[in-house]
Write an enzyme that holds these catalytic residues in place. Structure first.
Site, PDB file in Angstrom:
ATOM      1  N   PHE A  62       0.817  -1.214   0.000  1.00 11.22           N
ATOM      2  CA  PHE A  62       0.000   0.000   0.000  1.00 11.22           C
ATOM      3  C   PHE A  62       0.850   1.263   0.000  1.00 11.22           C
ATOM      4  O   PHE A  62       0.388   2.343  -0.376  1.00 11.22           O
ATOM      5  CB  PHE A  62      -0.947  -0.003   1.208  1.00 11.22           C
ATOM      6  CG  PHE A  62      -0.318   0.405   2.511  1.00 11.22           C
ATOM      7  CD1 PHE A  62      -0.499   1.681   3.019  1.00 11.22           C
ATOM      8  CD2 PHE A  62       0.437  -0.494   3.255  1.00 11.22           C
ATOM      9  CE1 PHE A  62       0.061   2.057   4.229  1.00 11.22           C
ATOM     10  CE2 PHE A  62       0.999  -0.130   4.469  1.00 11.22           C
ATOM     11  CZ  PHE A  62       0.815   1.154   4.960  1.00 11.22           C
ATOM     12  N   LYS A  63       2.114   1.129   0.387  1.00  4.81           N
ATOM     13  CA  LYS A  63       2.997   2.301   0.439  1.00  4.81           C
ATOM     14  C   LYS A  63       3.221   2.910  -0.947  1.00  4.81           C
ATOM     15  O   LYS A  63       3.700   4.039  -1.060  1.00  4.81           O
ATOM     16  CB  LYS A  63       4.346   1.905   1.046  1.00  4.81           C
ATOM     17  CG  LYS A  63       4.271   1.218   2.414  1.00  4.81           C
ATOM     18  CD  LYS A  63       3.847   2.170   3.502  1.00  4.81           C
ATOM     19  CE  LYS A  63       3.771   1.491   4.867  1.00  4.81           C
ATOM     20  NZ  LYS A  63       5.059   1.199   5.456  1.00  4.81           N
ATOM     21  N   ASP A  64       2.886   2.170  -2.015  1.00  2.00           N
ATOM     22  CA  ASP A  64       3.055   2.717  -3.364  1.00  2.00           C
ATOM     23  C   ASP A  64       2.209   3.969  -3.579  1.00  2.00           C
ATOM     24  O   ASP A  64       2.604   4.868  -4.326  1.00  2.00           O
ATOM     25  CB  ASP A  64       2.692   1.664  -4.419  1.00  2.00           C
ATOM     26  CG  ASP A  64       3.755   0.592  -4.574  1.00  2.00           C
ATOM     27  OD1 ASP A  64       4.942   0.940  -4.537  1.00  2.00           O
ATOM     28  OD2 ASP A  64       3.394  -0.582  -4.712  1.00  2.00           O
TER      29      ASP A  64
END
Length: 436
Positions: free
Chosen positions: A106-108
């Site tokens: 999800f850090k993308d």
């Protein structure tokens, strides 16, 4: 829109300065001077918008003219060029898959948006931007891929030795170019402390143009709101309008973004903060006493945070009535044995494989639903990373069901490039000064 420090509301800067400075000198975190309310027309048409369209509307409201609309739209469409589907597992249980970006986490969302924001603000001839980032696992890979090859930037990633998975380490240490990795002999909290101290060190700030890509940077937090709005839009298309989100929580940026979305008008019924043995926030929600403690290592390593930085933002959002947090958020924590049991239960029940962080969010959601029975409230738990990143936690049966993406297979055989350092600040500072 100006942004103030959570430690001093009188200290206000423009968005560009908040992004590049990352953390105020008073060691607070930047927050918007006011949280904009999205108009009725936005919510009335929400189920008709695509993810990039939602992202543009939300970012436009938050940035309030800091970037021209057409440029902001281009940034959003370039950064958020992957899906975040809500997948039905049973009637009132859905999973929000946030692992379809380049680093499979999800850090993308935050890393890609932030890198393009910084690139847009950088002007020809300006001093090189040095991005410092501490990672407990997924942040480093997302930042590395988000900034790889971005002109006039250099990224230094600090990660705890022996406390990230093999695939996570490969994503951190095999990039080269403008990405370098430091293997710190300590915990994530030690890595985070080194980054924070660097921002308040006079000599380093005179020598370098420092910024952070951790979730302490406001440009990381804003894009994480996008997928909450988008998940709600997907549920609206299925006739569901009441939702509770269960969020795997480590540094509390993820759930902090959800609360920010709620403050902007997203009609979320409730939030669940799901943690591993590092239960500082669930303990606070039960006792009313906020007591940070040293982090402990678990199989859900990205959540191994004993003193979550973003709690300062959550406390700031509810500064007028901190007791309201306890009414909006329930906290649950689980140990490694319970996490592995949850992984197996999800597989047996749905023939679906979840990473250990996601398993904790599912288990917390199911526990909350037992205590809060309502047929019209849909539970959504966030899947924050692709399960292939954590091969050692699965049984052979579960591991065999994982489809490994081609991007992961390409990492095999690449040479690790990392510098080993202790957790003392002087050693870290010396490295930075000697490797200018």
């Amino acid at each position: 829109m100006n942004f103030y420090s959570t430690n001093n509301t009188a200290h206000q800067v423009e968005f560009k300065d908040a992004v590049f400075n990352s953390m105020p000198q008073d060691k607070g975190l930047y927050m918007p001077e006011h949280i904009p309310q999205l108009p009725y027309s936005f919510f009335n048409n929400l189920d008709q918008y695509t993810l990039p369209e939602i992202a543009f509307h939300v970012a436009k409201a938050m940035l309030d003219g800091a970037i021209p609309d057409e440029d902001l739209k281009a940034i959003v469409h370039d950064a958020i060029n992957f899906l975040a589907p809500v997948v039905k597992l049973e009637e009132q249980v859905y999973v929000l898959e946030l692992f379809h970006g380049p680093s499979l986490a999800f850090k993308d969302f935050g890393a890609r948006f932030m890198s393009r924001i910084m690139s847009w603000f950088l002007e020809d001839g300006e001093k090189q931007l040095d991005v410092l980032v501490a990672t407990s696992g997924d942040t480093g890979g997302a930042v590395a891929l988000g900034f790889l090859g971005v002109p006039n930037t250099r990224v230094t990633i600090l990660y705890p030795k022996g406390k990230v998975s093999d695939i996570q380490e490969q994503q951190l240490t095999t990039n080269g170019q403008n990405i370098r990795a430091l293997e710190i002999d300590g915990t994530f909290d030690d890595c985070q402390a080194l980054v924070k101290q660097a921002f308040t060190d006079k000599e380093l700030n005179e020598k370098f143009r420092l910024t952070s890509a951790n979730s302490i940077n406001i440009a990381r937090l804003i894009p994480q709101t996008f997928y909450y709005f988008n998940a709600y839009a997907q549920l609206l298309r299925q006739g569901k309008s009441k939702v509770v989100f269960s969020v795997p929580s480590g540094n509390f940026g993820n759930i902090g973004a959800g609360l920010l979305a709620w403050k902007m008008g997203l009609p979320v019924e409730h939030f669940i903060a799901a943690t591993n043995a590092n239960d500082t926030v669930p303990a606070f929600l039960k006792t009313g006493v906020y007591e940070p403690k040293p982090s402990v290592q678990t199989i859900s390593n990205a959540m191994d945070v004993g003193n979550p930085s973003n709690w300062a933002r959550i406390a700031d959002m509810f500064k007028d009535d901190l007791s309201a947090v306890g009414k909006l958020i329930d906290g649950y924590s689980y140990n490694d044995e319970e996490t592995q049991q949850a992984i197996q239960e999800v597989f047996d029940e749905y023939n679906y494989v979840v990473c250990p962080h996601t398993a904790i969010a599912w288990k917390a959601l199911k526990a909350w639903q037992v205590q809060n029975t309502s047929e019209d409230v849909t539970g959504v738990f966030l899947s924050t990373a692709h399960p292939c990143k954590f091969p050692d936690v699965f049984t052979d049966e579960v591991a065999a069901a994982i489809k490994v993406p081609a991007s992961v297979k390409e990492l095999e055989g690449k040479e690790k490039q990392a510098v080993a350092l202790g957790k003392d600040f002087e050693g870290f500072k010396e490295f930075l000064l000697e490797n200018n």
